[in-house]
Scaffold this active site. Structure first.
Site, PDB file in Angstrom:
ATOM      1  N   PHE A 175     -15.013  -2.142  -0.247  1.00  0.00           N
ATOM      2  CA  PHE A 175     -15.743  -0.885  -0.431  1.00  0.00           C
ATOM      3  C   PHE A 175     -15.650  -0.423  -1.888  1.00  0.00           C
ATOM      4  CE2 PHE A 175     -13.801  -0.338   4.023  1.00  0.00           C
ATOM      5  CZ  PHE A 175     -14.686  -1.252   4.560  1.00  0.00           C
ATOM      6  N   SER A 215      -3.825   5.407   4.656  1.00  0.00           N
ATOM      7  CA  SER A 215      -3.685   3.957   4.647  1.00  0.00           C
ATOM      8  C   SER A 215      -3.231   3.441   3.291  1.00  0.00           C
ATOM      9  CB  SER A 215      -5.026   3.309   5.007  1.00  0.00           C
ATOM     10  OG  SER A 215      -5.585   3.974   6.106  1.00  0.00           O
ATOM     11  N   ARG A 217       0.823  -1.209   0.000  1.00  0.00           N
ATOM     12  CA  ARG A 217       0.000   0.000   0.000  1.00  0.00           C
ATOM     13  C   ARG A 217       0.858   1.261   0.000  1.00  0.00           C
ATOM     14  NH1 ARG A 217      -3.406   0.041   4.728  1.00  0.00           N
ATOM     15  NH2 ARG A 217      -2.475  -1.873   5.524  1.00  0.00           N
ATOM     16  N   GLU A 254     -17.837   5.911  -0.633  1.00  0.00           N
ATOM     17  CA  GLU A 254     -17.214   5.204  -1.750  1.00  0.00           C
ATOM     18  C   GLU A 254     -18.030   5.290  -3.032  1.00  0.00           C
ATOM     19  OE1 GLU A 254     -17.782   3.996   1.329  1.00  0.00           O
ATOM     20  OE2 GLU A 254     -15.734   3.975   2.107  1.00  0.00           O
TER      21      GLU A 254
HETATM   22  C1  LIG Z   1     -17.284   1.773   4.339  1.00  0.00           C
HETATM   23  C2  LIG Z   1     -15.992   2.068   4.995  1.00  0.00           C
HETATM   24  N1  LIG Z   1     -15.123   2.914   4.399  1.00  0.00           N
HETATM   25  C3  LIG Z   1     -13.923   3.158   4.960  1.00  0.00           C
HETATM   26  C4  LIG Z   1     -13.562   2.571   6.137  1.00  0.00           C
HETATM   27  C5  LIG Z   1     -12.186   2.799   6.729  1.00  0.00           C
HETATM   28  N2  LIG Z   1     -12.254   3.611   7.958  1.00  0.00           N
HETATM   29  C6  LIG Z   1     -12.204   3.050   9.176  1.00  0.00           C
HETATM   30  S1  LIG Z   1     -12.319   4.148  10.416  1.00  0.00           S
HETATM   31  C7  LIG Z   1     -12.427   5.440   9.328  1.00  0.00           C
HETATM   32  C8  LIG Z   1     -12.618   6.830   9.844  1.00  0.00           C
HETATM   33  C9  LIG Z   1     -13.852   6.913  10.696  1.00  0.00           C
HETATM   34  O1  LIG Z   1     -14.086   8.202  11.160  1.00  0.00           O
HETATM   35  P1  LIG Z   1     -15.238   8.459  12.233  1.00  0.00           P
HETATM   36  O2  LIG Z   1     -16.502   7.824  11.780  1.00  0.00           O
HETATM   37  O3  LIG Z   1     -15.296   9.909  12.493  1.00  0.00           O
HETATM   38  O4  LIG Z   1     -14.744   7.632  13.487  1.00  0.00           O
HETATM   39  P2  LIG Z   1     -13.818   8.105  14.721  1.00  0.00           P
HETATM   40  O5  LIG Z   1     -13.132   9.371  14.349  1.00  0.00           O
HETATM   41  O6  LIG Z   1     -14.751   8.286  15.850  1.00  0.00           O
HETATM   42  O7  LIG Z   1     -12.861   6.986  14.970  1.00  0.00           O
HETATM   43  C10 LIG Z   1     -12.353   4.971   8.005  1.00  0.00           C
HETATM   44  C11 LIG Z   1     -12.391   5.803   6.803  1.00  0.00           C
HETATM   45  C12 LIG Z   1     -14.494   1.691   6.718  1.00  0.00           C
HETATM   46  N3  LIG Z   1     -14.214   1.038   7.856  1.00  0.00           N
HETATM   47  N4  LIG Z   1     -15.686   1.468   6.147  1.00  0.00           N
END
Ligand SMILES: Cc1ncc(C[n+]2csc(CCOP(=O)(O)OP(=O)(O)O)c2C)c(N)n1
Lengths: 291, 325
Positions: free
Chosen positions: B91, B45, B18, B66
């Site tokens: 995704f 990531s 990655r 997405e």
């Molecule tokens: C559909 C999907 N897209 C991308 C991700 C990757 N991902 C995991 S956590 C995250 C950020 C989440 O942000 P937030 O909802 O604000 O959570 P917090 O800051 O409270 O951890 C992403 C993009 C995922 N888990 N699911």
């Protein structure tokens, strides 16, 4: 033996009576840090720490549930839609007596069912598999509609992230829940202002998250997500509101409780080394072994 | 194009798939302002951190959205840009699959959709983040080219081939840090043209993605025991290199397709479909992949090991299958 352990033991003896434990927010934070450190791998720490008070009030005072009888048919349901914050969730489930420390210690071990996202396992109190953001609220709405159709006195609580609210599916559900007037559904938005790559810029300037929920027809309650009194008040108001769904938009600090993690998104997903672990304990005001 | 050398290959492998994706794309963006990266909040990531800072005008974070990402990428692609849109495999291929179908398939907008962490590469993040069915979904959409690079060098090659290529491509990245090294020197890479890592032999392995490296290790390990094993890197899964397959079938007694994907709908299925069409060869065809269920999870090496997709597992598979033959 800690107070919590004693309470859990008592609850086993007393059986089915619902017990309100004295789990402190500090216990939860300490447990989060402990398991993150012990697993030796990166874990989602920031977003677990930001929702500690919200979860503690929810599990301690709001949810109708029986840790000793996790599949109790009359229980309320909790869905962690921001599934990556599983660390905070597992800490709470453990401290409320759903499973013991040995089970918790398998977090992120090869072959364990306690991994970086919730895996549905009703015996452990985990109602839903999550990790793909933006799916928990629709499932929650379906559960709530089911309860309504069956005339059950139960409620569904769904925890979302503010970044997660980028997903269009969240708003598809929001519209439908308002249309149906589903008052058994309560969304809790942990608005900690960060997502994976940095700030949740979407709702930083022109549009405000609480305003969108309001525009979608929800009963919106804005609170400080670290203030116990406000949290209790919000859940009570949600319960009292009969016209439709409630969104508790909780302003929080990502990484809350550990000064160097607060609003520092390096701790969205990261590894706690032994040095960092000591700093964490210090930040929590706990003695470290070597003083 | 950067130099493919032993030294670079080692550095890249350490950094992982990655990170190299982001680094390679930043390199191309530096020379070519037409290159645009779109991410659904997973820049950090996918090694795109530096990209987003150095080329802010060539970077768009669509937020955690997405479906929106694929649509926006398609519009940008129509406007003439070389658009690389990335998020984790499920995704990209499944959350947004209908957007892929309309925009990239039906309209043929030349988006390069990059699936990060496919196969088991997301390790402890578990089944919600694995890419186990993405090939099955993407293969069914007409007009898509599907590429899965075998190592970091092949990521550079793939991106280079995609820039200026006005067709939609799904790029499936498997592998993590310390991924197997397949190429240590320059080689000829063309979309749709498979590469022989070891010439076709009695037993020939056909694979794609980082599994190719594990196949080669297995073949090397068994060489001491008197096996001669061919290894074909079918980096382009759609369209298949039919000539290479026909050659393998003519030379080999046993053809084994190995993939980090459900046995349903992936490379194995594509190979079987091909032979069903042109007539069964005299060789036996075996397909090996992930059984039809959501299993337990763990670190990436653990997942490869327990599903028999590391070099040891593939060596055992070869012995099993040739003993049966
Ligand atoms: C559909 C999907 N897209 C991308 C991700 C990757 N991902 C995991 S956590 C995250 C950020 C989440 O942000 P937030 O909802 O604000 O959570 P917090 O800051 O409270 O951890 C992403 C993009 C995922 N888990 N699911």
């Amino acid at each position: 033996m800690s107070l919590i352990e004693i309470n859990v033991m008592r609850s086993r003896v007393r059986g089915l009576r619902t017990i309100i434990y004295m789990v402190s927010d500090l216990d939860i934070r300490k447990t989060i840090v402990d398991i993150a450190f012990k697993c030796g791998e990166s874990a989602h720490i920031g977003g677990s720490l930001s929702m500690v008070e919200l979860l503690n009030v929810l599990f301690g005072e709001v949810l109708k549930h029986r840790p000793v009888e996790p599949e109790w048919p009359d229980r309320d349901l909790f869905i962690l839609s921001k599934g990556h914050a599983v660390l905070g969730y597992l800490a709470v489930l453990h401290l409320y007596g759903y499973f013991d420390a040995d089970k918790l210690a398998t977090f992120q071990a090869d072959g364990s069912d306690l991994i970086a996202h919730p895996v549905k396992k009703l015996q452990l109190g985990i109602e839903s598999s999550n990790g793909s953001l933006g799916q928990g609220l629709s499932f929650g709405l379906g559960l709530a509609l089911g309860m309504e159709l069956k005339n059950e006195d139960r409620r569904v609580y769904v925890m979302l992230g503010d970044g997660e609210c980028n997903e269009g599916s969240v708003w598809e559900t929001a519209a439908l829940a308002a249309e149906r007037g589903t008052n058994r559904l309560c969304a809790i938005v942990d608005e900690n202002h960060f997502r994976n790559d940095g700030a949740v810029t979407t709702y930083a300037n022109k549009i405000k998250l609480a305003g969108i929920w309001r525009a979608f027809g929800w009963n919106v309650i804005e609170i400080d997500g670290h203030d116990r009194e406000q949290i209790c008040g919000a859940f009570a108001a949600a319960r009292a509101y009969e016209e439709g769904p409630t969104a508790i938009v909780a302003s929080t600090v990502k990484g809350r409780g550990i000064d160097f993690m607060e609003a520092n998104n390096d701790w969205h997903h990261n590894r706690i080394t032994s040095n960092v672990y000591k700093d964490c304990l210090r930040a929590l005001g706990l003695e470290t072994v070597d003083g | 194009m950067v130099e493919i050398s032993k030294r670079n290959a080692r550095t890249w492998s350490r950094m992982g798939i990655r990170a190299i994706y982001g680094q390679a794309l930043a390199g191309y963006a530096a020379e070519n302002p037409n290159v645009i990266a779109v991410s659904a909040d997973l820049g950090r990531s996918s090694g795109l951190d530096r990209f987003s800072k150095e080329y802010p005008n060539q970077f768009i974070n669509t937020g955690i959205a997405e479906q929106n990402m694929v649509g926006v990428a398609a519009g940008l692609a129509r406007s003439g840009f070389d658009v690389f849109a990335s998020t984790f495999a499920p995704f990209a291929s499944m959350r947004a699959s209908e957007q892929v179908r309309m925009n990239m398939g039906y309209m043929g907008e030349p988006v390069k959709l990059v699936a990060l962490g496919s196969g088991f590469a997301m390790g402890l993040l578990g089944n919600s983040h694995y890419g186990l069915e993405d090939l099955a979904v993407m293969r069914a959409i007409p007009g898509l080219t599907i590429v899965s690079p075998a190592d970091c060098a092949e990521i550079y090659k793939t991106l280079e081939a995609c820039i200026g290529h006005r067709k939609p491509v799904y790029i499936r990245l498997t592998g993590g840090v310390n991924c197997p090294i397949v190429y240590e020197e320059d080689y000829d890479f063309q979309l749709g043209k498979a590469v022989w890592i070891k010439p076709a032999a009695d037993i020939t392995l056909v694979s794609a993605g980082t599994t190719v490296g594990h196949c080669r290790s297995a073949a090397d390990a068994l060489a001491g025991e008197g096996f001669t094993i061919g290894v074909l890197n079918m980096h382009t899964i759609k369209p298949l290199d039919k000539e290479a397959l026909a050659h393998a079938a003519a030379v080999s007694c046993t053809l084994i397709v190995v993939e980090e994907h459900m046995r349903t709908g992936g490379l194995g299925s594509a190979v079987l479909e091909f032979f069903a069409e042109v007539g069964a060869p005299r060789c036996r065809i075996v397909t090996y992949g992930i059984p039809d269920r959501y299993g337990e999870t763990g670190t990436y090496p653990y997942m490869l090991k327990t599903s028999g997709l590391d070099a040891d597992g593939i060596a055992r598979l070869i012995k099993r299958e040739t003993a049966n033959a």
